[in-house]
Design an enzyme around this catalytic site. Structure first.
Site, PDB file in Angstrom:
ATOM      1  N   ASN A  88      40.454  36.422  47.127  1.00  0.00           N
ATOM      2  CA  ASN A  88      40.861  35.217  46.396  1.00  0.00           C
ATOM      3  C   ASN A  88      42.228  34.718  46.874  1.00  0.00           C
ATOM      4  OD1 ASN A  88      41.906  33.427  44.499  1.00  0.00           O
ATOM      5  ND2 ASN A  88      40.679  34.275  42.850  1.00  0.00           N
TER       6      ASN A  88
ATOM      7  N   LYS B 147      48.623  44.662  31.628  1.00  0.00           N
ATOM      8  CA  LYS B 147      47.623  44.745  32.704  1.00  0.00           C
ATOM      9  C   LYS B 147      46.491  45.632  32.235  1.00  0.00           C
ATOM     10  CE  LYS B 147      47.044  43.326  37.062  1.00  0.00           C
ATOM     11  NZ  LYS B 147      47.551  42.122  37.730  1.00  0.00           N
TER      12      LYS B 147
HETATM   13  P1  NAD Z   1      40.226  40.183  45.931  1.00  0.00           P
HETATM   14  O1  NAD Z   1      39.457  41.359  45.480  1.00  0.00           O
HETATM   15  O2  NAD Z   1      39.642  38.825  45.787  1.00  0.00           O
HETATM   16  O3  NAD Z   1      40.621  40.355  47.483  1.00  0.00           O
HETATM   17  C1  NAD Z   1      41.187  41.492  48.012  1.00  0.00           C
HETATM   18  C2  NAD Z   1      40.988  41.451  49.516  1.00  0.00           C
HETATM   19  O4  NAD Z   1      41.684  42.539  50.116  1.00  0.00           O
HETATM   20  C3  NAD Z   1      39.532  41.581  49.950  1.00  0.00           C
HETATM   21  O5  NAD Z   1      39.300  40.700  51.040  1.00  0.00           O
HETATM   22  C4  NAD Z   1      39.440  43.031  50.445  1.00  0.00           C
HETATM   23  O6  NAD Z   1      38.428  43.233  51.404  1.00  0.00           O
HETATM   24  C5  NAD Z   1      40.817  43.170  51.046  1.00  0.00           C
HETATM   25  N1  NAD Z   1      41.247  44.545  51.252  1.00  0.00           N
HETATM   26  C6  NAD Z   1      41.081  45.636  50.457  1.00  0.00           C
HETATM   27  N2  NAD Z   1      41.601  46.723  51.048  1.00  0.00           N
HETATM   28  C7  NAD Z   1      42.118  46.310  52.226  1.00  0.00           C
HETATM   29  C8  NAD Z   1      42.776  46.961  53.287  1.00  0.00           C
HETATM   30  N3  NAD Z   1      43.039  48.253  53.241  1.00  0.00           N
HETATM   31  N4  NAD Z   1      43.160  46.213  54.362  1.00  0.00           N
HETATM   32  C9  NAD Z   1      42.903  44.892  54.405  1.00  0.00           C
HETATM   33  N5  NAD Z   1      42.285  44.227  53.438  1.00  0.00           N
HETATM   34  C10 NAD Z   1      41.883  44.933  52.371  1.00  0.00           C
HETATM   35  O7  NAD Z   1      41.642  40.283  45.199  1.00  0.00           O
HETATM   36  P2  NAD Z   1      42.736  39.140  45.001  1.00  0.00           P
HETATM   37  O8  NAD Z   1      42.541  38.548  43.661  1.00  0.00           O
HETATM   38  O9  NAD Z   1      42.785  38.265  46.204  1.00  0.00           O
HETATM   39  O10 NAD Z   1      44.064  40.038  44.921  1.00  0.00           O
HETATM   40  C11 NAD Z   1      44.726  40.494  46.088  1.00  0.00           C
HETATM   41  C12 NAD Z   1      46.149  40.868  45.706  1.00  0.00           C
HETATM   42  O11 NAD Z   1      46.801  39.739  45.149  1.00  0.00           O
HETATM   43  C13 NAD Z   1      46.252  41.980  44.639  1.00  0.00           C
HETATM   44  O12 NAD Z   1      47.414  42.743  44.874  1.00  0.00           O
HETATM   45  C14 NAD Z   1      46.410  41.193  43.364  1.00  0.00           C
HETATM   46  O13 NAD Z   1      47.028  41.960  42.322  1.00  0.00           O
HETATM   47  C15 NAD Z   1      47.281  40.071  43.860  1.00  0.00           C
HETATM   48  N6  NAD Z   1      47.270  38.892  42.996  1.00  0.00           N
HETATM   49  C16 NAD Z   1      46.120  38.159  42.844  1.00  0.00           C
HETATM   50  C17 NAD Z   1      46.140  37.062  42.006  1.00  0.00           C
HETATM   51  C18 NAD Z   1      44.938  36.174  41.838  1.00  0.00           C
HETATM   52  O14 NAD Z   1      45.050  35.147  41.148  1.00  0.00           O
HETATM   53  N7  NAD Z   1      43.817  36.468  42.468  1.00  0.00           N
HETATM   54  C19 NAD Z   1      47.318  36.732  41.307  1.00  0.00           C
HETATM   55  C20 NAD Z   1      48.462  37.483  41.512  1.00  0.00           C
HETATM   56  C21 NAD Z   1      48.408  38.571  42.360  1.00  0.00           C
END
Ligand code: NAD
Length: 407
Positions: A217, A103
């Site tokens: 996302n 990571k």
């Molecule tokens: P992102 O940045 O696109 O979205 C994160 C979202 O969470 C945003 O809408 C943000 O406003 C919101 N957020 C932040 N703090 C918050 C809070 N305190 N309360 C409510 N909402 C809050 O990120 P992402 O890619 O969607 O990732 C989100 C999670 O999913 C992370 O833990 C990431 O590691 C995990 N993840 C993502 C992927 C991927 O392909 N995008 C894959 C595996 C795991």
């Protein structure tokens, strides 16, 4: 306990109490192979120089090249990146893809940077890391606040540094520069296949009331996919607040509202509520899709969901896990629930190495088969070990990593 790496080690020790892993293996798998910290100088738009701290943790590569995303966040530090790298090693083993775990990250609030500064930072990260990453060594990807465009800048910087133009050094790229069909929605889509495989087994109704924390996302695609499949999204949130509607929300309209205003807050198709109340809404399925440490010892008793489905990484602390297990609320763990993202990332890497481009239908057919198989295997393991799904997933992943290390 809110240090994510300590949480990860606590999960490891809980899961391995059930089985007889050799102590030497457990000692080894508690330590990353390598932790890299870099200083990234960026010339800012006002002419000043600012130095950002960047990281790459390479946890374990017994099953293949290190694999895992790069996170840009003001609170990101080496402990968080280490925990995320550990979970990636387990996740890749759970998904049964030929990858190890790594990571990366940068301590930065990317919203405070101009596009030019963001590109300079991203290229600087890759320039400094170009001797430690590579298609056969370590293959990064997007994570919180990193986008396909950032992946394209990084792939280009790697090509300049090494001459390797296959693009296989990094995944989550735009389609035009070697990205895979389906990568944008893969985490949520893979999660949905896992959900469908377990829905009946976990006693969930055909049409579920779903609450999603985080509309980024992972969260917004989950909202779209679950609602199109006939489930109701009754509440969702972002960092600015939350909206709810017990009758379910129009996700396309919510998406347009977020695009126009930058937040889900104020959406006319629902009632705006305090973001901190989101987790405690009554529902069938609660999907944390934001950040880690959201469901903790101090708030787990207020969860009213029938099932917690972890699209985020590390949203539930070990103490909260125990409380939920005690209340018969199954938690579908992150290393299974969100493993669709890294699985399609691996498809992208494979396509780049072979010079191929697969159709979206091919990608999702393969993804569905893999997710269903692993979800069913983990469910059966939890029944045979009489334990929760997280411990079962850990045991399966550790067995696979241990076998590879032995060989
Ligand atoms: P992102 O940045 O696109 O979205 C994160 C979202 O969470 C945003 O809408 C943000 O406003 C919101 N957020 C932040 N703090 C918050 C809070 N305190 N309360 C409510 N909402 C809050 O990120 P992402 O890619 O969607 O990732 C989100 C999670 O999913 C992370 O833990 C990431 O590691 C995990 N993840 C993502 C992927 C991927 O392909 N995008 C894959 C595996 C795991």
């Amino acid at each position: 306990m809110n240090n994510p790496f300590q949480n990860a080690l606590a999960q490891l020790s809980r899961a391995t109490r059930l089985t007889s892993f050799p102590p030497d293996f457990l000692e080894r798998i508690s330590h990353p192979d390598r932790q890299i910290r870099i200083s990234i100088p960026v010339k800012m738009d006002d002419g000043s120089l600012k130095v950002f701290e960047g990281y790459r943790v390479q946890f374990n590569n017994a099953r293949g090249p290190y694999k895992g995303g790069i996170r840009y966040h003001q609170d990101t530090d080496i402990e968080e990146v280490k925990a995320l790298a550990f979970w990636m090693a387990l996740k890749c083993a759970v998904a049964n893809i030929p990858m190890g775990g790594g990571k990366g990250g940068v301590t930065v609030n990317p919203k405070e940077l101009s596009k030019r500064e963001l590109e300079a930072l991203s290229r600087g990260w890759m320039r400094a890391m170009s001797d430690v990453v590579g298609p056969q060594k370590d293959v990064p990807a997007p994570d919180v606040n990193t986008t396909p465009e950032i992946m394209a800048w990084m792939a280009d910087e790697f090509a300049k540094a090494t001459g390797d133009t296959t693009g296989a050094v990094i995944t989550g790229k735009p389609l035009e520069v070697g990205g895979s069909e389906g990568r944008g929605t893969a985490t949520a889509q893979g999660g949905f296949y896992v959900f469908e495989a377990l829905q009946e087994k976990l006693g969930l109704p055909t049409s579920c009331r779903v609450v999603i924390q985080g509309f980024g996302n992972a969260g917004e695609h989950a909202a779209d996919i679950w609602s199109k499949a006939g489930h109701k999204i009754v509440a969702t949130s972002d960092s600015k607040g939350a909206v709810r509607n017990p009758n379910g929300m129009d996700i396309a309209a919510l998406y347009d509202h977020k695009k126009a205003t930058g937040s889900v807050v104020g959406f006319v198709g629902g009632e705006t509520i305090d973001g901190t109340e989101l987790l405690f809404q009554e529902c069938d399925v609660l999907i944390p899709a934001a950040l880690e440490n959201q469901i903790r010892e101090d708030n787990a008793s207020r969860i009213q969901a029938k099932v917690v489905f972890e699209l985020a990484n590390g949203p539930t602390t070990p103490e909260a896990d125990d409380q939920l297990f005690g209340r018969d609320i199954p938690v579908v763990p992150d290393i299974l629930a969100n493993s669709g993202g890294v699985t399609v990332s691996t498809f992208e890497w494979e396509q780049n190495l072979k010079g191929e481009h697969w159709s979206e239908a091919d990608v999702f057919t393969k993804l569905k088969d893999m997710m269903e198989k692993e979800a069913n295997g983990i469910f059966e393991k939890s029944v045979s070990l009489k334990t929760d799904l997280r411990r079962a997933a850990f045991v399966i992943a550790l067995e696979r990593i241990q076998n590879a290390m032995k060989l």
